[in-house]
Design an enzyme around this catalytic site. Structure first.
Site, mmCIF file in Angstrom:
data_model
loop_
_atom_site.group_PDB
_atom_site.id
_atom_site.type_symbol
_atom_site.label_atom_id
_atom_site.label_comp_id
_atom_site.label_asym_id
_atom_site.label_seq_id
_atom_site.Cartn_x
_atom_site.Cartn_y
_atom_site.Cartn_z
ATOM 1 C CE1 TYR A 72 -4.109 1.930 0.601
ATOM 2 C CE2 TYR A 72 -2.593 3.329 1.615
ATOM 3 C CZ TYR A 72 -3.877 3.137 1.087
ATOM 4 O OH TYR A 72 -4.745 4.264 1.051
ATOM 5 C CG PHE A 124 -6.904 16.927 -23.985
ATOM 6 C CD1 PHE A 124 -6.942 16.311 -25.260
ATOM 7 C CD2 PHE A 124 -7.578 16.298 -23.069
ATOM 8 C CE1 PHE A 124 -7.512 15.270 -25.442
ATOM 9 C CE2 PHE A 124 -8.003 15.049 -23.150
ATOM 10 C CZ PHE A 124 -7.858 14.582 -24.284
ATOM 11 C CG ASP A 125 -11.397 16.256 -24.615
ATOM 12 O OD1 ASP A 125 -10.570 15.901 -24.064
ATOM 13 O OD2 ASP A 125 -12.225 15.758 -25.184
ATOM 14 C CG ASP A 214 -1.783 18.603 -20.942
ATOM 15 O OD1 ASP A 214 -1.799 17.368 -20.814
ATOM 16 O OD2 ASP A 214 -3.231 18.825 -21.309
ATOM 17 C CB ALA A 216 -0.541 13.309 -23.138
ATOM 18 C CE LYS A 257 -3.978 10.336 -24.130
ATOM 19 N NZ LYS A 257 -4.274 11.438 -23.431
ATOM 20 C CG HIS A 449 -16.768 14.843 -26.963
ATOM 21 N ND1 HIS A 449 -16.698 15.882 -26.057
ATOM 22 C CD2 HIS A 449 -15.497 14.120 -26.952
ATOM 23 C CE1 HIS A 449 -15.559 15.681 -25.307
ATOM 24 N NE2 HIS A 449 -14.792 14.351 -25.912
HETATM 25 C C1 LIG Z 1 -5.517 12.306 -22.780
HETATM 26 C C2 LIG Z 1 -5.100 13.593 -22.386
HETATM 27 C C3 LIG Z 1 -5.133 14.041 -21.192
HETATM 28 C C4 LIG Z 1 -6.163 13.382 -20.155
HETATM 29 O O1 LIG Z 1 -5.641 12.320 -19.880
HETATM 30 P P1 LIG Z 1 -6.618 10.960 -19.682
HETATM 31 O O2 LIG Z 1 -5.588 10.030 -19.101
HETATM 32 O O3 LIG Z 1 -7.367 10.861 -20.678
HETATM 33 O O4 LIG Z 1 -7.313 11.165 -18.316
HETATM 34 C C5 LIG Z 1 -4.888 15.567 -21.098
HETATM 35 N N1 LIG Z 1 -4.124 16.128 -22.045
HETATM 36 C C6 LIG Z 1 -3.919 15.696 -23.043
HETATM 37 C C7 LIG Z 1 -3.068 16.548 -23.890
HETATM 38 C C8 LIG Z 1 -4.214 14.557 -23.444
HETATM 39 O O5 LIG Z 1 -3.958 14.107 -24.675
#
Ligand SMILES: *Cc1c(COP(=O)(O)O)cnc(C)c1O
Length: 458
Positions: A72, A124-125, A214, A216, A257, A449
């Protein structure tokens, strides 16, 4: 003769996929309310919905999973992951989260308050969602050139430094941080240059602000810096990553990603106050600070994935496949966001379906048509995803309306790319006959969406 390019790996495990008939797909699409997120995956032949969590792990990653430490607190798997993150990014403090949006939720709970303004390149969304649900504003300062899909420039993901400075000048006291998305998913998987990151950091310093990346697809971004930006050709991907993160104070990561795991994420930073505040929120929302919603085995796989995917050959294999699909579309004259980005092809839907009015969502219509044509599932990154303006509640038609064909990492072969291109060509060839788009029957207030119900426009 010169040997052609080929993948830097071979295949050890396979998963069958299934074709369907057009008649079946018509029925299934109707049942899914013309929303591809509502389709069950076994009704999809080639799935390009997302490259998130859909990659194929390597034998080394699977091997690492077998020796995961499920303690844990203080699991060795956490330290494996933390060490990999620190080595690659330079950030000392690492908090695991269940995925990228978990990281956003934890961090933004500490940093954003009502009325704040969070400028950056295109958000990002989920990032936009996490900002707007806190009654704050995501201000997109991406360069104008990003909106011209046919313009071929190397770093279309860049932020416009003048736009950014205008926000800082006017409303600086309401800005909790600047957020740079690398690569810039919303504008087409387009990279941000090192120079742009450096200039953003300098501007942030001038106004006493911090920068979050951000991250990813930070490794894909590093590949583009190496191959497109002067002065980086001889640097390794890992050296480039270190420099990129040296222009930021913090990162949020969706490990689904560029760490090539099926689930996972983290926050990493050198700002101790942010880390201390985020720790508390992490325990409430995600889990204890050494696992944060991840299993030990998943943290192990993440550590190996990060290491592998910051090697040039792995990135080159991936990005060349996206490029391969792009070249096929060039052959057929199908317009997409140029040049090809890191993880996907973004078809410029209004340029294809010229008879479908924007109020009827051309990109969503194209997504439906491509599925009906061949069982290929793409994803709208356009007017539906843009949601309504939080104040006026009007649809936001000012951005791009793209059909994203996201390519999962190490999953499909170039034969699949040929099928995708041919299916799209068939839709393209009958574009003049597609005159009606989609109408909304039901929608959620935020991130509509995913769950929107649509019908064919009358
Ligand atoms: C996928 C993504 C996120 C969110 O991540 P999740 O793992 O889907 O929650 C944030 N910013 C970018 C640029 C992304 O591609």
């Amino acid at each position: 003769m010169e040997l052609p390019f080929a993948e830097s790996w071979k295949i050890k495990m396979i998963e069958p996929i299934r074709k369907s008939t057009r008649q079946e797909r018509e029925q299934w699409m109707k049942e899914a309310h013309y929303n591809v997120f509502q389709l069950s995956a076994d009704r999809v032949y080639i799935d390009l919905l997302t490259d998130s969590g859909t990659g194929a792990m390597s034998d080394r990653q699977w091997a690492a999973m077998m020796v995961g430490d499920e303690s844990y607190a203080g699991a060795s798997s956490f330290y494996q992951m933390k060490d990999a993150v620190t080595r690659i990014t330079g950030f000392e403090y690492v908090l695991p989260t269940h995925q990228g949006r978990g990281a956003e939720n934890v961090l933004f709970s500490c940093l954003i308050k009502e009325g704040d303004i969070c400028p950056g390149n295109s958000h990002f969304d989920t990032t936009k969602g996490h900002i707007e649900m806190r009654k704050a504003f995501a201000v997109d300062c991406t360069i104008d050139e990003a909106k011209n899909t046919q313009l071929e420039i190397p770093f279309k993901g860049n932020v416009d430094i003048n736009k950014l400075e205008a926000v800082l000048k006017k409303d600086g006291d309401r800005v909790p941080f600047i957020i740079m998305t690398c690569t810039n998913n919303t504008s087409g998987g387009q990279p941000v240059s090192m120079r742009n990151l450096r200039e953003t950091k300098a501007l942030a310093d001038k106004y006493g602000k911090k920068v979050i990346i951000d991250s990813a697809r930070f490794a894909e971004n590093a590949y583009f810096i190496k191959t497109r930006e002067e002065g980086y050709a001889d640097k390794s991907i890992k050296e480039i990553c270190r420099e990129m993160f040296s222009y930021a104070h913090c990162m949020t990561m969706s490990a689904k990603k560029d760490a090539i795991v099926n689930m996972g994420g983290f926050i990493a930073t050198n700002v101790q106050e942010w880390y201390d505040a985020a720790k508390v929120k992490n325990i409430i929302f995600e889990g204890y600070i050494t696992y944060g919603g991840m299993s030990g085995r998943d943290m192990n796989a993440l550590a190996v994935g990060l290491d592998e995917n910051t090697e040039f050959e792995n990135l080159e294999t991936r990005i060349k496949q996206v490029e391969y699909l792009g070249k096929k579309l060039d052959e057929y004259g199908i317009p997409y966001q140029r040049p090809t980005g890191g993880h996907a092809i973004f078809v410029d839907a209004p340029k294809v379906l010229t008879h479908v009015p924007k109020e009827q969502f051309p990109a969503q219509t194209l997504a439906v048509e491509l599925y009906l044509e061949a069982g290929i599932r793409g994803c709208e990154i356009g007017y539906l995803l843009a949601d309504r303006d939080p104040i006026t509640r009007q649809n936001r038609f000012n951005g791009l309306d793209l059909l994203r064909l996201a390519i999962p990492r190490r999953v499909y072969t170039n034969n699949h790319m040929d099928v995708i291109a041919a299916a799209l060509k068939n839709v393209f060839d009958r574009r003049e006959s597609i005159t009606k788009g989609m109408e909304i029957e039901w929608e959620a207030e935020l991130m509509r969406h995913f769950t929107v119900k649509l019908k064919r426009a009358e």
